[in-house]
Design a protein around this motif. Structure first.
Motif, PDB file in Angstrom:
ATOM      1  N   LEU A 297       0.857  -1.187   0.000  1.00 49.29           N
ATOM      2  CA  LEU A 297       0.000   0.000   0.000  1.00 49.29           C
ATOM      3  C   LEU A 297       0.889   1.232   0.000  1.00 49.29           C
ATOM      4  O   LEU A 297       1.511   1.557   1.000  1.00 49.29           O
ATOM      5  CB  LEU A 297      -0.912  -0.004   1.228  1.00 49.29           C
ATOM      6  CG  LEU A 297      -1.807   1.229   1.402  1.00 49.29           C
ATOM      7  CD1 LEU A 297      -2.835   1.317   0.276  1.00 49.29           C
ATOM      8  CD2 LEU A 297      -2.492   1.202   2.771  1.00 49.29           C
ATOM      9  N   SER A 298       0.945   1.925  -1.120  1.00 49.91           N
ATOM     10  CA  SER A 298       1.756   3.134  -1.233  1.00 49.91           C
ATOM     11  C   SER A 298       0.942   4.277  -1.809  1.00 49.91           C
ATOM     12  O   SER A 298       0.680   5.271  -1.150  1.00 49.91           O
ATOM     13  CB  SER A 298       2.989   2.875  -2.106  1.00 49.91           C
ATOM     14  OG  SER A 298       3.813   4.022  -2.151  1.00 49.91           O
ATOM     15  N   ARG A 299       0.500   4.118  -3.045  1.00 53.64           N
ATOM     16  CA  ARG A 299      -0.273   5.188  -3.686  1.00 53.64           C
ATOM     17  C   ARG A 299      -1.572   5.454  -2.912  1.00 53.64           C
ATOM     18  O   ARG A 299      -1.951   6.600  -2.710  1.00 53.64           O
ATOM     19  CB  ARG A 299      -0.587   4.819  -5.133  1.00 53.64           C
ATOM     20  CG  ARG A 299      -1.224   5.958  -5.900  1.00 53.64           C
ATOM     21  CD  ARG A 299      -1.529   5.587  -7.341  1.00 53.64           C
ATOM     22  NE  ARG A 299      -2.173   6.713  -8.034  1.00 53.64           N
ATOM     23  CZ  ARG A 299      -2.735   6.625  -9.232  1.00 53.64           C
ATOM     24  NH1 ARG A 299      -2.718   5.456  -9.887  1.00 53.64           N
ATOM     25  NH2 ARG A 299      -3.305   7.684  -9.775  1.00 53.64           N
ATOM     26  N   GLY A 300      -2.240   4.394  -2.488  1.00 50.80           N
ATOM     27  CA  GLY A 300      -3.465   4.570  -1.727  1.00 50.80           C
ATOM     28  C   GLY A 300      -3.233   5.297  -0.425  1.00 50.80           C
ATOM     29  O   GLY A 300      -4.060   6.102   0.013  1.00 50.80           O
ATOM     30  N   LEU A 301      -2.085   5.026   0.188  1.00 51.24           N
ATOM     31  CA  LEU A 301      -1.726   5.697   1.431  1.00 51.24           C
ATOM     32  C   LEU A 301      -1.486   7.187   1.180  1.00 51.24           C
ATOM     33  O   LEU A 301      -1.911   8.037   1.961  1.00 51.24           O
ATOM     34  CB  LEU A 301      -0.472   5.038   2.009  1.00 51.24           C
ATOM     35  CG  LEU A 301      -0.175   5.206   3.499  1.00 51.24           C
ATOM     36  CD1 LEU A 301      -1.304   4.667   4.355  1.00 51.24           C
ATOM     37  CD2 LEU A 301       1.142   4.489   3.835  1.00 51.24           C
ATOM     38  N   ASP A 302      -0.819   7.500   0.079  1.00 50.01           N
ATOM     39  CA  ASP A 302      -0.491   8.885  -0.238  1.00 50.01           C
ATOM     40  C   ASP A 302      -1.717   9.703  -0.652  1.00 50.01           C
ATOM     41  O   ASP A 302      -1.788  10.896  -0.366  1.00 50.01           O
ATOM     42  CB  ASP A 302       0.533   8.937  -1.374  1.00 50.01           C
ATOM     43  CG  ASP A 302       1.894   8.399  -0.967  1.00 50.01           C
ATOM     44  OD1 ASP A 302       2.181   8.404   0.249  1.00 50.01           O
ATOM     45  OD2 ASP A 302       2.653   7.966  -1.851  1.00 50.01           O
ATOM     46  N   GLU A 303      -2.661   9.077  -1.324  1.00 42.97           N
ATOM     47  CA  GLU A 303      -3.750   9.821  -1.945  1.00 42.97           C
ATOM     48  C   GLU A 303      -5.096   9.681  -1.246  1.00 42.97           C
ATOM     49  O   GLU A 303      -6.072  10.327  -1.656  1.00 42.97           O
ATOM     50  CB  GLU A 303      -3.888   9.397  -3.416  1.00 42.97           C
ATOM     51  CG  GLU A 303      -2.638   9.658  -4.247  1.00 42.97           C
ATOM     52  CD  GLU A 303      -2.830   9.359  -5.728  1.00 42.97           C
ATOM     53  OE1 GLU A 303      -3.998   9.394  -6.197  1.00 42.97           O
ATOM     54  OE2 GLU A 303      -1.825   9.082  -6.403  1.00 42.97           O
ATOM     55  N   SER A 304      -5.172   8.846  -0.220  1.00 42.27           N
ATOM     56  CA  SER A 304      -6.474   8.590   0.398  1.00 42.27           C
ATOM     57  C   SER A 304      -7.111   9.853   0.963  1.00 42.27           C
ATOM     58  O   SER A 304      -8.319  10.092   0.795  1.00 42.27           O
ATOM     59  CB  SER A 304      -6.338   7.535   1.499  1.00 42.27           C
ATOM     60  OG  SER A 304      -5.445   7.962   2.510  1.00 42.27           O
ATOM     61  N   ASP A 305      -6.333  10.696   1.602  1.00 38.55           N
ATOM     62  CA  ASP A 305      -6.884  11.889   2.222  1.00 38.55           C
ATOM     63  C   ASP A 305      -7.437  12.853   1.173  1.00 38.55           C
ATOM     64  O   ASP A 305      -8.575  13.346   1.298  1.00 38.55           O
ATOM     65  CB  ASP A 305      -5.817  12.578   3.067  1.00 38.55           C
ATOM     66  CG  ASP A 305      -6.374  13.752   3.862  1.00 38.55           C
ATOM     67  OD1 ASP A 305      -7.324  13.536   4.643  1.00 38.55           O
ATOM     68  OD2 ASP A 305      -5.872  14.884   3.713  1.00 38.55           O
ATOM     69  N   ALA A 306      -6.663  13.113   0.133  1.00 40.06           N
ATOM     70  CA  ALA A 306      -7.099  14.041  -0.908  1.00 40.06           C
ATOM     71  C   ALA A 306      -8.324  13.524  -1.644  1.00 40.06           C
ATOM     72  O   ALA A 306      -9.161  14.314  -2.118  1.00 40.06           O
ATOM     73  CB  ALA A 306      -5.957  14.286  -1.897  1.00 40.06           C
ATOM     74  N   ARG A 307      -8.454  12.217  -1.748  1.00 41.82           N
ATOM     75  CA  ARG A 307      -9.585  11.623  -2.460  1.00 41.82           C
ATOM     76  C   ARG A 307     -10.790  11.396  -1.544  1.00 41.82           C
ATOM     77  O   ARG A 307     -11.838  10.947  -2.006  1.00 41.82           O
ATOM     78  CB  ARG A 307      -9.159  10.307  -3.109  1.00 41.82           C
ATOM     79  CG  ARG A 307      -8.170  10.484  -4.267  1.00 41.82           C
ATOM     80  CD  ARG A 307      -7.707   9.151  -4.807  1.00 41.82           C
ATOM     81  NE  ARG A 307      -6.827   9.301  -5.966  1.00 41.82           N
ATOM     82  CZ  ARG A 307      -7.222   9.349  -7.228  1.00 41.82           C
ATOM     83  NH1 ARG A 307      -8.527   9.249  -7.509  1.00 41.82           N
ATOM     84  NH2 ARG A 307      -6.368   9.478  -8.213  1.00 41.82           N
TER      85      ARG A 307
END
Length: 323
Positions: A297-307
């Motif tokens: 889990l990398s991209r999901g971790l980075d982008e979860s808040d903004a999305r």
């Protein structure tokens, strides 16, 4: 099989929950729990601007790492290795490679040595040459006795109690719950209804090639060598579109293999909730994300808040993990 699996997992969710009780008793009283309940309340209240008709209340979940554990390897691989060993007892000539020999010997490191190609070889060898019904029965029989290689716990018991409660809660509120996973569709169908309350027709997964035959007068679907569809990454929204025909309004995953499913589902109109189970509990389960060899889990971790996706902190949000 059905009675045992229910007693081992699903019934523990239902037996302790009177109709008036907290629908998510294994969840701590955090913002995560509040957001889930608020979403369900809003989408099921006819007076709410976010009301969603029952026909569109579709919730989909990844399986490995989201509904049950996935470390140190996917449980389907453990099954595949065990089946290769049993097959080799009857016909040693099937062990045509070092990877298959390692699988037959229970050598997990050797089975993983050739990466994805080796895993596919093990799965194709172990999952073909028998009917769908015979395969699913074999999976069921294996799950009766299979134990985790590290914890020694029954594999069938390594499901997440908070997610069992969530599935039950959603169905009580008129949601249809589906599995959308990279795991094999027939492997998951062997236990999904008993363990999760999700019937076979609501399981979407990767599929091997198959064929139709009449064997001894019986019309039969046979599992053949080869891969027909991989239900991972961009394959997940494709699988949902093909099998369901609607975007889910709630989607749960745990890795970057679920990213496209979350992205596509939450891009639809109206209320949407995307959730990611973040494995943060090294004491009760495992702690892993970016550098994990499985469930990365990398991209999901980075982008979860903004999305606007809900990041479920296993250590902080779950009071209990196991049934």
């Amino acid at each position: 099989m059905r009675t045992r699996l229910l007693s081992a997992a699903s019934l523990l969710c239902f037996a302790t929950l009177p109709a008036f009780a907290d629908p998510l008793p294994s969840w701590n009283d955090t913002d995560t729990k509040s957001r889930i309940i608020a979403f369900v309340d809003a989408t099921t209240d006819t007076a709410s601007d976010d009301y969603v008709t029952p026909a569109d209340r579709i919730a989909v979940f990844d399986n490995d790492g989201t509904l049950w554990a996935e470390q140190p390897v996917y449980f389907q691989l453990l099954y595949a290795m065990d089946r290769v060993a049993r097959m080799a007892e009857d016909d040693p000539s099937i062990l045509t490679s070092d990877v298959l020999k390692a699988a037959a010997n229970g050598d997990l490191e050797g089975a993983l040595a050739n990466g994805e190609d080796g895993l596919i070889e093990i799965v194709v060898t172990s999952h073909s040459g028998l009917s769908v019904s015979a395969f699913e029965q074999d999976v069921s029989d294996w799950l009766e006795t299979a134990v985790h290689p590290q914890t020694g716990a029954p594999i069938i018991g390594m499901v997440y109690q908070p997610m069992l409660e969530l599935l039950s809660y959603l169905r009580d509120e008129g949601f249809a719950t589906y599995i959308v996973s990279g795991g094999g569709i027939h492997f998951m169908r062997a236990f999904a209804e008993d363990v999760y309350g999700i019937p076979p027709q609501q399981v979407i997964g990767s599929a091997g090639k198959s064929s139709y035959a009449v064997i001894d007068g019986v019309p039969t679907i046979m599992k053949d060598p080869g891969i027909a569809f991989v239900d991972d990454k961009e394959g997940k929204p494709i699988g949902i579109d093909t099998k369901i025909g609607k975007r889910p309004i709630l989607v749960g995953g745990n890795s970057d293999g679920d990213f496209e499913m979350l992205e596509w589902a939450t891009a639809g109109d109206g209320p949407r909730l995307g959730m990611i189970v973040h494995h943060t509990d090294a004491d009760r389960e495992w702690a892993y994300d970016r550098d994990s060899h499985i469930g990365s889990l990398s991209r999901g971790l980075d982008e979860s808040d903004a999305r606007g996706w809900l990041l479920i902190d296993m250590a902080g949000d779950w009071a209990n993990i196991w049934p």
